[in-house]
Structure formats: structure tokens, C-alpha cells
Design a protein around this motif. Structure first.
Motif, PDB file in Angstrom:
ATOM      1  N   GLU A 268       2.037  -0.236  -1.631  1.00  0.00           N
ATOM      2  CA  GLU A 268       0.319   0.425  -2.859  1.00  0.00           C
ATOM      3  C   GLU A 268       0.034   1.896  -1.874  1.00  0.00           C
ATOM      4  OE1 GLU A 268      -2.621  -2.755  -3.770  1.00  0.00           O
ATOM      5  OE2 GLU A 268      -0.891  -3.455  -3.932  1.00  0.00           O
ATOM      6  N   LEU A 269      -0.074   1.800  -0.943  1.00  0.00           N
ATOM      7  CA  LEU A 269      -0.966   3.216  -0.530  1.00  0.00           C
ATOM      8  C   LEU A 269       0.551   4.503  -0.593  1.00  0.00           C
ATOM      9  CD1 LEU A 269      -3.289   4.810   0.489  1.00  0.00           C
ATOM     10  CD2 LEU A 269      -2.296   4.091   2.990  1.00  0.00           C
ATOM     11  N   LEU A 270       1.357   3.927  -0.105  1.00  0.00           N
ATOM     12  CA  LEU A 270       2.713   4.972  -0.755  1.00  0.00           C
ATOM     13  C   LEU A 270       3.057   4.657  -2.179  1.00  0.00           C
ATOM     14  CD1 LEU A 270       4.756   7.358   0.445  1.00  0.00           C
ATOM     15  CD2 LEU A 270       6.281   5.381   1.249  1.00  0.00           C
ATOM     16  N   SER A 271       2.595   4.297  -2.488  1.00  0.00           N
ATOM     17  CA  SER A 271       3.212   4.490  -3.715  1.00  0.00           C
ATOM     18  C   SER A 271       2.415   5.288  -4.350  1.00  0.00           C
ATOM     19  CB  SER A 271       3.039   2.772  -4.685  1.00  0.00           C
ATOM     20  OG  SER A 271       3.403   2.666  -5.815  1.00  0.00           O
ATOM     21  N   ASP A 272       1.071   5.178  -4.610  1.00  0.00           N
ATOM     22  CA  ASP A 272      -0.219   5.753  -5.023  1.00  0.00           C
ATOM     23  C   ASP A 272       0.195   7.269  -4.207  1.00  0.00           C
ATOM     24  OD1 ASP A 272      -1.610   4.026  -6.062  1.00  0.00           O
ATOM     25  OD2 ASP A 272      -3.120   3.815  -4.597  1.00  0.00           O
ATOM     26  N   GLU A 273       0.772   7.347  -3.013  1.00  0.00           N
ATOM     27  CA  GLU A 273       0.871   8.817  -3.208  1.00  0.00           C
ATOM     28  C   GLU A 273       1.945   9.932  -3.790  1.00  0.00           C
ATOM     29  OE1 GLU A 273      -0.911  10.566  -0.601  1.00  0.00           O
ATOM     30  OE2 GLU A 273      -2.213   9.110  -0.411  1.00  0.00           O
ATOM     31  N   LEU A 274       2.750   8.398  -3.756  1.00  0.00           N
ATOM     32  CA  LEU A 274       4.477   9.249  -4.549  1.00  0.00           C
ATOM     33  C   LEU A 274       3.515  10.011  -6.205  1.00  0.00           C
ATOM     34  CD1 LEU A 274       6.661   6.459  -3.374  1.00  0.00           C
ATOM     35  CD2 LEU A 274       6.922   8.939  -3.071  1.00  0.00           C
ATOM     36  N   MET A 275       2.610   9.236  -6.319  1.00  0.00           N
ATOM     37  CA  MET A 275       2.244   9.210  -7.528  1.00  0.00           C
ATOM     38  C   MET A 275       1.279  10.799  -7.607  1.00  0.00           C
ATOM     39  SD  MET A 275       2.727   7.526 -10.496  1.00  0.00           S
ATOM     40  CE  MET A 275       2.508   7.702 -11.699  1.00  0.00           C
ATOM     41  N   GLU A 276       0.539  11.354  -6.461  1.00  0.00           N
ATOM     42  CA  GLU A 276       0.243  12.179  -6.104  1.00  0.00           C
ATOM     43  C   GLU A 276       0.741  13.268  -6.264  1.00  0.00           C
ATOM     44  OE1 GLU A 276      -3.124  13.160  -6.459  1.00  0.00           O
ATOM     45  OE2 GLU A 276      -3.735  10.818  -6.528  1.00  0.00           O
ATOM     46  N   VAL A 277       2.225  13.426  -5.621  1.00  0.00           N
ATOM     47  CA  VAL A 277       2.937  15.114  -5.199  1.00  0.00           C
ATOM     48  C   VAL A 277       4.262  14.555  -6.733  1.00  0.00           C
ATOM     49  CG1 VAL A 277       2.533  14.138  -3.017  1.00  0.00           C
ATOM     50  CG2 VAL A 277       4.822  12.628  -4.387  1.00  0.00           C
ATOM     51  N   GLY A 278       3.883  13.592  -7.739  1.00  0.00           N
ATOM     52  CA  GLY A 278       4.852  14.194  -8.740  1.00  0.00           C
ATOM     53  C   GLY A 278       5.452  13.162  -9.302  1.00  0.00           C
ATOM     54  N   ALA A 279       5.158  11.746  -9.008  1.00  0.00           N
ATOM     55  CA  ALA A 279       5.921  10.450  -9.160  1.00  0.00           C
ATOM     56  C   ALA A 279       5.429  10.299 -10.899  1.00  0.00           C
ATOM     57  CB  ALA A 279       5.759   9.678  -8.325  1.00  0.00           C
ATOM     58  N   LEU A 280       6.455  10.271 -12.173  1.00  0.00           N
ATOM     59  CA  LEU A 280       5.849   9.942 -12.943  1.00  0.00           C
ATOM     60  C   LEU A 280       5.664   8.135 -13.491  1.00  0.00           C
ATOM     61  CD1 LEU A 280       8.490  11.421 -15.210  1.00  0.00           C
ATOM     62  CD2 LEU A 280       6.962  12.234 -14.583  1.00  0.00           C
ATOM     63  N   SER A 281       6.078   7.510 -12.689  1.00  0.00           N
ATOM     64  CA  SER A 281       5.350   6.389 -12.051  1.00  0.00           C
ATOM     65  C   SER A 281       6.587   5.570 -10.730  1.00  0.00           C
ATOM     66  CB  SER A 281       5.937   5.319 -13.816  1.00  0.00           C
ATOM     67  OG  SER A 281       7.850   5.181 -13.130  1.00  0.00           O
TER      68      SER A 281
ATOM     69  N   PHE B 296      16.253  11.032 -15.418  1.00  0.00           N
ATOM     70  CA  PHE B 296      15.367  10.783 -14.792  1.00  0.00           C
ATOM     71  C   PHE B 296      16.006  10.423 -13.449  1.00  0.00           C
ATOM     72  CE2 PHE B 296      13.490   8.764 -19.386  1.00  0.00           C
ATOM     73  CZ  PHE B 296      12.194   9.724 -18.554  1.00  0.00           C
ATOM     74  N   LEU B 297      14.922  11.349 -12.408  1.00  0.00           N
ATOM     75  CA  LEU B 297      15.662  10.608 -10.747  1.00  0.00           C
ATOM     76  C   LEU B 297      14.672   9.597 -10.489  1.00  0.00           C
ATOM     77  CD1 LEU B 297      15.293  14.617  -9.175  1.00  0.00           C
ATOM     78  CD2 LEU B 297      18.148  12.936 -10.073  1.00  0.00           C
ATOM     79  N   GLN B 298      14.987   8.862 -10.113  1.00  0.00           N
ATOM     80  CA  GLN B 298      14.705   7.957  -8.861  1.00  0.00           C
ATOM     81  C   GLN B 298      15.251   7.502  -8.220  1.00  0.00           C
ATOM     82  OE1 GLN B 298      15.752   3.255 -10.717  1.00  0.00           O
ATOM     83  NE2 GLN B 298      15.919   2.481  -8.515  1.00  0.00           N
ATOM     84  N   VAL B 299      13.917   7.357  -7.493  1.00  0.00           N
ATOM     85  CA  VAL B 299      13.731   7.028  -5.802  1.00  0.00           C
ATOM     86  C   VAL B 299      13.329   5.858  -5.083  1.00  0.00           C
ATOM     87  CG1 VAL B 299      12.539   8.455  -3.792  1.00  0.00           C
ATOM     88  CG2 VAL B 299      12.728   9.271  -5.758  1.00  0.00           C
ATOM     89  N   ASN B 300      14.336   5.397  -4.215  1.00  0.00           N
ATOM     90  CA  ASN B 300      14.025   4.073  -3.799  1.00  0.00           C
ATOM     91  C   ASN B 300      13.631   3.951  -2.321  1.00  0.00           C
ATOM     92  OD1 ASN B 300      15.201   3.014  -5.992  1.00  0.00           O
ATOM     93  ND2 ASN B 300      16.287   1.877  -5.275  1.00  0.00           N
ATOM     94  N   ILE B 301      12.954   3.570  -1.790  1.00  0.00           N
ATOM     95  CA  ILE B 301      12.486   3.451  -0.450  1.00  0.00           C
ATOM     96  C   ILE B 301      11.732   2.273  -0.074  1.00  0.00           C
ATOM     97  CG2 ILE B 301      10.524   4.965   1.127  1.00  0.00           C
ATOM     98  CD1 ILE B 301       9.759   6.940  -1.115  1.00  0.00           C
ATOM     99  N   VAL B 302      12.701   2.232   1.264  1.00  0.00           N
ATOM    100  CA  VAL B 302      12.353   0.365   1.524  1.00  0.00           C
ATOM    101  C   VAL B 302      11.369   1.174   2.873  1.00  0.00           C
ATOM    102  CG1 VAL B 302      13.181  -1.351   2.889  1.00  0.00           C
ATOM    103  CG2 VAL B 302      13.973  -0.572   1.059  1.00  0.00           C
ATOM    104  N   VAL B 303       9.670  -0.108   2.587  1.00  0.00           N
ATOM    105  CA  VAL B 303       8.656   0.383   3.764  1.00  0.00           C
ATOM    106  C   VAL B 303       8.389  -0.683   4.170  1.00  0.00           C
ATOM    107  CG1 VAL B 303       8.432   2.554   3.048  1.00  0.00           C
ATOM    108  CG2 VAL B 303       6.968   0.028   1.849  1.00  0.00           C
ATOM    109  N   PRO B 304       7.302  -1.100   4.878  1.00  0.00           N
ATOM    110  CA  PRO B 304       6.836  -2.373   5.314  1.00  0.00           C
ATOM    111  C   PRO B 304       5.661  -2.703   4.323  1.00  0.00           C
ATOM    112  CG  PRO B 304       6.721  -1.170   7.444  1.00  0.00           C
ATOM    113  CD  PRO B 304       7.505  -0.273   6.095  1.00  0.00           C
ATOM    114  N   SER B 305       5.448  -4.358   3.577  1.00  0.00           N
ATOM    115  CA  SER B 305       4.903  -4.877   2.406  1.00  0.00           C
ATOM    116  C   SER B 305       3.419  -3.781   3.013  1.00  0.00           C
ATOM    117  CB  SER B 305       4.879  -5.508   2.356  1.00  0.00           C
ATOM    118  OG  SER B 305       5.994  -6.275   1.607  1.00  0.00           O
ATOM    119  N   SER B 306       3.009  -3.634   4.221  1.00  0.00           N
ATOM    120  CA  SER B 306       1.752  -3.153   4.395  1.00  0.00           C
ATOM    121  C   SER B 306       1.647  -1.834   4.113  1.00  0.00           C
ATOM    122  CB  SER B 306       1.518  -3.445   6.372  1.00  0.00           C
ATOM    123  OG  SER B 306       2.326  -2.873   6.290  1.00  0.00           O
ATOM    124  N   HIS B 307       2.505  -1.419   3.790  1.00  0.00           N
ATOM    125  CA  HIS B 307       1.829  -0.207   3.215  1.00  0.00           C
ATOM    126  C   HIS B 307       2.480   0.873   1.914  1.00  0.00           C
ATOM    127  CE1 HIS B 307       3.076   0.835   7.880  1.00  0.00           C
ATOM    128  NE2 HIS B 307       1.786   0.164   7.431  1.00  0.00           N
TER     129      HIS B 307
END
Length: 296
Positions: free
Chosen positions: A16-29, A3-14
Motif C-alpha cells: 500500500e505504501l509503495l502504491s501511494d508513492e507510485l502515484m506521487e511520482v506520476g502513476a495514473l492509477s 499506456f505503460l503498465q508497470v508490474n512490481i512484486v513486493v512483500p504485501s506489508s509494503h
């Protein structure tokens, strides 16, 4: 398949929303962690004993997993513009496929509670030296023996429970304390929990250990008093349920209370002193276990 693991550091306020968007563009989890975990900047947010708690981490680490043949850069480019990290803000690593069940199981070893008492997951070989073994796998209901509150109650039962005692485990979770009491020679054991999942787990775990316990939701529990009442819950319900729990203990019987932080000991002990001769608490890792004998 890797698998490919992608690590992204973001402000915590963003996060959950970014996590949801990553699922929309093909993330498995996706998973969200404290970006500073394991460093001096790590922030507890779950009320760990003796630690101040924040409502949210300052920075979050999003861990997203993709199929090995995914064009991750293209997937990131497909994110909404206001959430799209620049190339330098994320890393991609390949993760080899594994037997994830075995990997999870490897994190749970047998727990040596006392000289004779063990808690052993079913995938480990149980001790055969005459020890008392509780077979218990991690599950949805609380209580595998590893948490200090459960451990302290287990040690009390092993050292102090009279043979043939009747026992009430109030807030039984996985049933570990009730099952242990039965294996240690209790004549009748009742478990009570507000969670239907805990009722199911306690029944299943008791069957796995070849012991009989009766488990009920609070509204269905039978009346009566017990030689020993164990309540491994939390300080607030122990405050609210004090009179009820005291009423379930026979005169001369024992009460065992846990789920209490060390700094809450004096308050809870004073409350139960109305009905019991309370003993000094035992403390482990910031958690306490209280016990006492009911006065006639």
C-alpha cells in the motif's frame, strides 16, 4: 492513446505504501493483487466458502499505469530509496487504449435463472420468447443474480411464490428479488435495507423494470405481515433477526433465507425451526438457501 503498465512484486506489508508513492511520482492509477493469483499458491483473504483465509497475501503484485510518454525508469528512480525496486524487479508493457465501458460490459452476460426467468443487462437484447426478463446492470448495491445466494432465492421465487402474494425482501440490495417477485405476480412488494445506496438503487431498478415496490430503511419500514419473507443477508444477522423476521411472516406463510454457508445450515435451520417447519436446504457452490412454512 496507449499506456505503460508497470508490474512490481513486493512483500504485501509494503504494497500500500509503495502504491501511494507510485502515484506521487506520476502513476495514473495503481492496483494491488495477489502475486500468486491463478497459481497453486493463490491465497483467499475474503472468506470464500470452504477455504481457509489469510489476513494478507504473502506477496503482492502492484499494477501501475502511466502515460505512454512517461520515463518509467526515472519515475522509479524518484521513489524513496527504501522502497525503490531494482530494474530487474519490475516489468514495463504497453497497453493499447480501449473502449473500457464496452470491455466492462462484455464481462456481464444474461443469466438464465430458470426455464422462463432471465436477468439481462440493458446493453444486451432481452429474450422475446415469452420469458420473464429482469433488466439489471451491475452497480454499487449488491445483487445482479450471478452470486449463488441470489440465484438460489430467484429460483425459489420462480418455483414457489403464490400468485398475488405479499412479499418482504429484507436486505434488498439492488432490489433484484423484490423486482422479480413483482414481475412474477406478487400483489404488494416491500424492500428493506440498511444502506441508503441500496434504497436508491432499488427504486431506480424497479422503475427500469416498470414495476412498483416500496423500499425503506429499517427504522421507517411499515408494520404488518407478509405471505413470503426473503432475507438474503448473512448468517450472523439471520441469527440476530430471527424473531423479528419470523414475526413478519403470516401463519402458513413462507420464509426464504440465504447468505448462509453450507456448514452453517444445521445451526440456522435449528434456530428458525422454533417458528417454521424447515425444509432441506438447497446448496450451490458452498452457499445454501433455507426455506420453511410458518406454524400457526
Amino acid at each position: 492513446m496507449p499506456f505503460l503498465q508497470v508490474n512490481i512484486v513486493v512483500p504485501s506489508s509494503h504494497a500500500e505504501l509503495l502504491s501511494d508513492e507510485l502515484m506521487e511520482v506520476g502513476a495514473l492509477s495503481t492496483a494491488i493483487e495477489d502475486a500468486y493469483a491463478g497459481t497453486d499458491k493463490e491465497q483467499p483473504i475474503f472468506d470464500e466458502p470452504n477455504e481457509p483465509s489469510a489476513e494478507i497475501w504473502e506477496q503482492s503484485l502492484i499494477i501501475a499505469m502511466f502515460d505512454a510518454d512517461t520515463d518509467v525508469d526515472a519515475a522509479v528512480a524518484a521513489l524513496p530509496a527504501n522502497m525503490r525496486p531494482v530494474k530487474e524487479a519490475y516489468t514495463i508493457t504497453e497497453v493499447a487504449d480501449q473502449d473500457w465501458v464496452k470491455l466492462t460490459q462484455s464481462q456481464f452476460d444474461p443469466i438464465h435463472v430458470s426455464e422462463r426467468l432471465w436477468i439481462t443487462p440493458t446493453w444486451h437484447e432481452a429474450p422475446t420468447d415469452g420469458s420473464i426478463n429482469i433488466e439489471l446492470d451491475p452497480g454499487l448495491a449488491f445483487g445482479t443474480g450471478s452470486h449463488p445466494t441470489t440465484f438460489l432465492c430467484l429460483r425459489w421465487l420462480d418455483a414457489n411464490m403464490p400468485q398475488g402474494a405479499t412479499v418482504l425482501d429484507y436486505g434488498c440490495g439492488s432490489g433484484i428479488l423484490a423486482i422479480t417477485a413483482a414481475k412474477l405476480g406478487a400483489s404488494h412488494v416491500v424492500g428493506v435495507d440498511i444502506d441508503k445506496q441500496a434504497i436508491r438503487a432499488s427504486h431506480d431498478n424497479a422503475a427500469q423494470n416498470n414495476v412498483s415496490i416500496d423500499v425503506y430503511l429499517p427504522d421507517a419500514q411499515p408494520e404488518g405481515q407478509f405471505d413470503v419473507v426473503v432475507a438474503n443477508i448473512l448468517a450472523n444477522p439471520l441469527r440476530m433477526l430471527g424473531q423479528m423476521l419470523a414475526g413478519r411472516v403470516k401463519n402458513g406463510g413462507q420464509i426464504v433465507l440465504s447468505g448462509i454457508l453450507a456448514e452453517q445450515v444445521d445451526e440456522i435451520s435449528a434456530l428458525y425451526q422454533q417458528w417454521f417447519d424447515m425444509k432441506p436446504a438447497t446448496i450451490q457452490d458452498g452457499w445454501a438457501c433455507l426455506f420453511g412454512t410458518k406454524r400457526a
